[in-house]
Scaffold this motif. Structure first.
Motif, PDB file in Angstrom:
ATOM      1  N   ILE A 363       0.857  -1.177   0.000  1.00 21.60           N
ATOM      2  CA  ILE A 363       0.000   0.000   0.000  1.00 21.60           C
ATOM      3  C   ILE A 363       0.897   1.232   0.000  1.00 21.60           C
ATOM      4  N   PRO A 364       0.693   2.205  -0.861  1.00 17.62           N
ATOM      5  CA  PRO A 364       1.536   3.406  -0.909  1.00 17.62           C
ATOM      6  C   PRO A 364       1.529   4.119   0.444  1.00 17.62           C
ATOM      7  N   GLY A 365       2.697   4.716   0.786  1.00 12.15           N
ATOM      8  CA  GLY A 365       2.849   5.439   2.048  1.00 12.15           C
ATOM      9  C   GLY A 365       4.092   4.985   2.779  1.00 12.15           C
ATOM     10  N   GLU A 366       4.750   5.926   3.552  1.00  9.80           N
ATOM     11  CA  GLU A 366       5.996   5.615   4.242  1.00  9.80           C
ATOM     12  C   GLU A 366       5.728   5.031   5.622  1.00  9.80           C
ATOM     13  N   LEU A 367       6.526   4.022   5.932  1.00  8.83           N
ATOM     14  CA  LEU A 367       6.569   3.461   7.269  1.00  8.83           C
ATOM     15  C   LEU A 367       7.983   3.628   7.778  1.00  8.83           C
ATOM     16  N   TYR A 368       8.142   4.241   8.965  1.00  9.75           N
ATOM     17  CA  TYR A 368       9.504   4.497   9.424  1.00  9.75           C
ATOM     18  C   TYR A 368       9.566   4.457  10.947  1.00  9.75           C
ATOM     19  N   LYS A 369      10.839   4.308  11.435  1.00  9.33           N
ATOM     20  CA  LYS A 369      11.172   4.427  12.855  1.00  9.33           C
ATOM     21  C   LYS A 369      12.451   5.226  12.967  1.00  9.33           C
ATOM     22  N   GLU A 370      12.633   5.923  14.114  1.00  7.59           N
ATOM     23  CA  GLU A 370      13.805   6.778  14.317  1.00  7.59           C
ATOM     24  C   GLU A 370      14.551   6.378  15.570  1.00  7.59           C
ATOM     25  N   VAL A 371      15.856   6.564  15.532  1.00  7.81           N
ATOM     26  CA  VAL A 371      16.736   6.328  16.672  1.00  7.81           C
ATOM     27  C   VAL A 371      17.587   7.573  16.861  1.00  7.81           C
ATOM     28  N   THR A 372      17.662   8.066  18.089  1.00  8.23           N
ATOM     29  CA  THR A 372      18.495   9.223  18.415  1.00  8.23           C
ATOM     30  C   THR A 372      19.780   8.735  19.052  1.00  8.23           C
ATOM     31  N   VAL A 373      20.907   9.168  18.499  1.00 10.51           N
ATOM     32  CA  VAL A 373      22.218   8.863  19.066  1.00 10.51           C
ATOM     33  C   VAL A 373      22.717  10.133  19.747  1.00 10.51           C
ATOM     34  N   LEU A 374      22.812  10.056  21.081  1.00  8.23           N
ATOM     35  CA  LEU A 374      23.249  11.221  21.844  1.00  8.23           C
ATOM     36  C   LEU A 374      24.772  11.309  21.856  1.00  8.23           C
ATOM     37  N   VAL A 375      25.270  12.498  21.549  1.00  4.82           N
ATOM     38  CA  VAL A 375      26.708  12.770  21.601  1.00  4.82           C
ATOM     39  C   VAL A 375      26.945  13.683  22.788  1.00  4.82           C
ATOM     40  N   LEU A 376      27.915  13.317  23.592  1.00  2.00           N
ATOM     41  CA  LEU A 376      28.139  13.994  24.869  1.00  2.00           C
ATOM     42  C   LEU A 376      28.450  15.469  24.692  1.00  2.00           C
ATOM     43  N   THR A 377      27.890  16.266  25.671  1.00  2.00           N
ATOM     44  CA  THR A 377      28.307  17.655  25.862  1.00  2.00           C
ATOM     45  C   THR A 377      28.715  17.795  27.321  1.00  2.00           C
ATOM     46  N   LYS A 378      29.259  18.960  27.728  1.00  2.00           N
ATOM     47  CA  LYS A 378      29.664  19.148  29.117  1.00  2.00           C
ATOM     48  C   LYS A 378      28.451  18.992  30.037  1.00  2.00           C
ATOM     49  N   PRO A 379      28.659  18.488  31.263  1.00  3.69           N
ATOM     50  CA  PRO A 379      27.535  18.354  32.192  1.00  3.69           C
ATOM     51  C   PRO A 379      26.960  19.719  32.570  1.00  3.69           C
ATOM     52  N   GLU A 380      25.714  19.708  33.056  1.00  4.63           N
ATOM     53  CA  GLU A 380      25.015  20.938  33.450  1.00  4.63           C
ATOM     54  C   GLU A 380      24.382  20.720  34.823  1.00  4.63           C
ATOM     55  N   VAL A 381      24.566  21.721  35.710  1.00  5.56           N
ATOM     56  CA  VAL A 381      23.929  21.685  37.035  1.00  5.56           C
ATOM     57  C   VAL A 381      22.593  22.416  36.918  1.00  5.56           C
ATOM     58  N   VAL A 382      21.527  21.681  36.949  1.00  4.16           N
ATOM     59  CA  VAL A 382      20.195  22.276  36.806  1.00  4.16           C
ATOM     60  C   VAL A 382      19.794  23.019  38.070  1.00  4.16           C
TER      61      VAL A 382
END
Length: 820
Positions: A363-382
């Motif tokens: 059937i026409p139409g896109e089927l997809y899934k996404e994965v996020t790859v986190l790249v480190l940044t300096k830590p943060e004190v919230v």
């Protein structure tokens, strides 16, 4: 000689015995002679010339026969124990001879059918299915059967006449002409019948026909595991299968779940005459089962990450592209991958990136899934802050923190390594303390400082008197620590405590008029601490009134009366140690002797007391002279008793001279020697209760000439009746009057009375009892009443009542009219 011969002849004739007929059994039978245990049979007889008879072999039925003809009913169960299957009738005739007759019977067992079945048959729950013209063989086993028949389609197919009491098996073969049910009927020797369960036979003359086969999926394409409902219409089918699973041809629908790959479904219908089939192909949309990275956590820029995926079923086309979240890419960068059900690829992002896996299906139409790859940044004190603990007086504090992207977190001093977020308690702190939080990861570290200001503490805050009277003063004392400012507040005032008295000091309050709350507040840069004290101001209670409903504080023994009071500003009160409600104002009591009631009202400011003495009017239970009649100057004894004891008791003569006197006594005796007839009076206090007795002085005369005069106590005997043998009886009230009988409001009325043969008396005015003297007296009072609405006068009811010397009660009433 002739007479003698006749006499001898008569003797010889009377001595010959009369002829006796022998017994006869006319009839003895059992009907019917064949029956089962559940049936009933009748035993009948007809006997002649019998003395007694009995029947043997009838089981629990009475065997003795008294009537020459009759019958009895017996059940098969009664005869089940008769092994010989016969009954015997025994008869004794009048001539003492015996006669016997036997009758036989047959006890038929209940017919039983087992395993009536037909071949071929898939199971006992399904009919026998055959093609028209084929034969069917029926087999069966039964017992206790004398005759059997097989019926089908309204006609008898086969029969067999067989003996009973044995187990037999046989079979019968025939060609059914049409669909129908078949049953086996079996009869025992008594005619009882049992029938088997029906065996259905279905006859098919042609092969089945599938007139419709379809499903409810648009385009015949579904998503993985999506339910699919197939529907069909079949004619003349004995059984059917869908995808090798048996289905009911007549239901017409079946739902299939869990379909993961494209598949062709075949519907097959069968009967003994043939088979029919139809097919439907269902396509399945591909699905990405998973799409993940090998390192779920953040990575160092440039490190490699493996992306893995699984697709089912295989897609028509598959692609993988990289998009960058920060900053966004102008065009997504495609990554070369192979179109397969499983796959993987290595990527090395320099910054956080999103990877999208896309597939295409039927059937026409896109089927997809996404994965996020986190790249480190300096830590943060919230966040990094503190709050006082629950008990700030102990100088305990809680530290709270939260960080992002930190591999390790350290808090100095004293805490050390800890989690990326959390809380901990520190202290007691000696003063302001600075803490440093250090967050680290592979990309670097960051620091944040926190200064914890210490709250002031109030160790104690006390008062010398928590409850005082009006106009009193109190002294407040305190001990504190860490306060840069100390303030004492109360309603209508405030005092700033000097620096030298902040840690420890005292303060005397102004005069207090009412309950007040004193609050001590200690402040510093870290916050504030407060404590408060409530000083209760109470007034000294006052007993405004303490009185009784008893007139002149006098009551009769065990008579009910009321204590009444009015109290101001009392927290509690009691009478003679018994707690009372100060606000109720009255209490009903009884006393049997003179009693002093003490009312005490209390509050925190003091107490007030009042006492009230209730005296019990004593009753003269005895006042007599012994003897009642004496000669001149002869001695007699006057004896008296009271209940309870009297405060004073006096015996006086007619001139008023006191002959004897006693205090706080219940009895006494006085010796007198009258020279003439004299009336003596006993007066007891309190209550001024009196009683009289007369002693008659008679001239000396012979004893047999003397007349005895009985004079009752408490009676003044007039001279006119001094010689009567008995005291008068009847009403005890000689007179009872009011002067005047009609008065205006506020005028005084005098009540007077004269009592005859009275032992004791009481005056009741509008329900209030007034003790009075006996036998004569007066009482003055001002009548009070409220007239009914619209009327100008009201009535006051006065009643005099008491006991006669005989123990009888008396009562008399009068009414005084009060004009308003």
């Amino acid at each position: 000689m002739i007479l003698a011969a006749l006499f001898c002849l008569s003797l010889s004739l009377s001595a010959d015995p009369q002829a006796v007929e022998p017994p006869e059994i006319v009839e003895f039978k059992i009907t019917p002679d064949k029956f089962s245990v559940n049936m009933t049979a009748t035993i009948s007889w007809w006997i002649k010339n019998f003395r007694w008879a009995k029947i043997d072999g009838a089981g629990p039925v009475p065997t003795e026969i008294k009537d020459p003809a009759g019958s009895i009913k017996v059940s098969g169960k009664d005869l089940a124990g008769n092994a010989s299957r016969s009954l015997q009738l025994t008869v004794q005739g009048n001539d003492k001879s015996y006669l016997y007759r036997n009758v036989s019977f047959e006890l038929c067992g209940m017919p039983l059918i087992k395993n009536f079945r037909a071949s071929p048959r898939p199971s006992v729950y399904e009919p026998v299915r055959i093609k028209k013209g084929d034969r069917v063989t029926f087999s069966y086993f039964f017992s206790n059967v004398a005759r059997a028949e097989i019926w089908a389609g309204g006609r008898k197919l086969a029969d067999a006449h067989l003996p009973s009491e044995e187990l037999y098996g046989t079979s019968t073969e025939f060609i059914p002409e049409a669909t129908g049910s078949t049953q086996l009927f079996a009869y025992n020797c008594a005619g009882d019948v049992i029938k088997s369960e029906a065996v259905a036979v279905e006859v098919f003359s042609a092969a089945p026909e599938i007139t419709g086969f379809f499903c409810d999926i648009a385009g015949l394409v579904i998503r993985k595991s999506q339910p699919v409902t197939f529907r069909w219409t079949i004619r003349e089918a004995a059984e059917a299968w869908l995808d090798n699973s048996r289905v009911n041809p007549s239901i017409g629908s079946q739902t299939i779940q869990g379909l993961a790959v494209p598949k062709e479904f075949v519907l097959t219908a069968k009967n003994p005459a043939g088979t029919a089939t139809q097919k439907i192909f269902i396509d399945v949309m591909p699905e990405i089962l998973f799409f993940t990275s090998s390192l779920p956590g953040p990575i160092v820029p440039g490190d490699s990450v493996e992306l893995r995926w699984s697709v089912s079923p295989k897609a028509r086309a598959l692609s993988l592209k990289e998009t960058v979240a920060e900053p966004p890419a102008v065009e997504p960068r495609p990554i070369v991958v192979e179109n397969a059900e499983t796959g993987s690829v290595l990527v090395s992002p320099e910054r956080t990136a999103i990877y999208r896996l896309t597939i295409e299906g039927p059937i026409p139409g896109e089927l997809y899934k996404e994965v996020t790859v986190l790249v480190l940044t300096k830590p943060e004190v919230v966040s990094f802050f503190s709050n006082p603990a629950a008990d700030s007086s102990q100088r305990l504090y809680k530290l709270f923190w939260q960080t992002i992207n930190a591999d390790s977190v350290e808090i100095r001093p004293g805490i050390g390594q800890t989690g990326a977020q959390g809380q901990t308690q520190v202290g007691p702190l000696p003063g302001p303390t600075e803490y440093t939080l250090i967050a680290r990861n592979k990309a670097g570290s960051v620091e944040k400082r926190l200064l914890v200001e210490v709250l002031p503490e109030i160790y104690s805050f006390a008062v010398d008197k928590p409850v005082v009277a009006v106009q009193d003063r109190v002294t407040l004392t305190w001990r504190t620590s860490g306060a840069s400012d100390l303030t004492l507040r109360w309603a209508g005032g405030e005092k700033k405590v000097e620096a030298e008295s902040r840690n420890e000091g005292a303060f005397t309050s102004p005069s207090l008029e009412s309950t007040n709350v004193f609050e001590l507040e200690a402040r510093s840069a870290g916050g504030a601490a407060k404590k408060s004290l409530t000083i209760t101001v109470e007034r000294k209670p006052v007993i405004d009134r303490f009185e009784t409903s008893a007139a002149n504080n006098l009551v009769l023994k065990n008579a009910s009366f009321k204590l009444r009071w009015a109290i101001s500003d009392a927290a509690s009160a009691e009478i003679n140690g018994e707690k009372i409600d100060p606000s109720i104002g009255e209490k009903t009591v009884q006393v049997s002797q003179t009693t002093t009631f003490t009312l005490e009202a209390r509050s925190q400011a003091g107490a007030d007391r009042r006492s009230l003495t209730i005296k019990v009017i004593p009753e003269i239970t005895l006042f007599q002279a012994d003897p009642l009649r004496v000669k001149a100057n002869e001695k007699t004894h006057l004896t008296w008793k009271t209940e309870p004891e009297a405060e004073t008791a006096k015996i006086i003569d007619p001139a008023g001279a006191v002959l004897a006197e006693a205090s706080n006594s219940q009895s006494g005796t006085c010796e007198v020697s009258p020279d003439k007839t004299t009336t003596f009076e006993l007066i007891v206090q309190p209550g001024d209760v009196s009683q009289k007795v007369s002693v008659e002085v008679v001239p000396g005369e012979p004893e047999d000439k003397k007349e005895e005069i009985v004079v009752p106590t408490r009676i003044r005997v007039p001279q006119t009746v001094a010689r009567r043998l008995k005291a008068p009886v009847g009403t005890a009230v000689e007179s009872f009057a009011a002067s005047p009988e009609s008065v205006s409001r506020g005028e005084e009325v005098t009540l007077s009375w004269s009592l005859w043969t009275a032992k004791s008396a009481t005056l009741v005015i509008n329900g209030k009892e007034v003790p009075i003297r006996v036998p004569r007296g007066e009482y003055k009072f001002t009548p009070q009443c409220t007239p009914p609405s619209g009327q100008g006068s009201c009535a006051v009811k006065c009643t005099i009542k008491g006991l006669k010397n005989t123990g009888e009660k008396f009562e008399k009433e009068l009414t005084i009219r009060v004009n308003i």
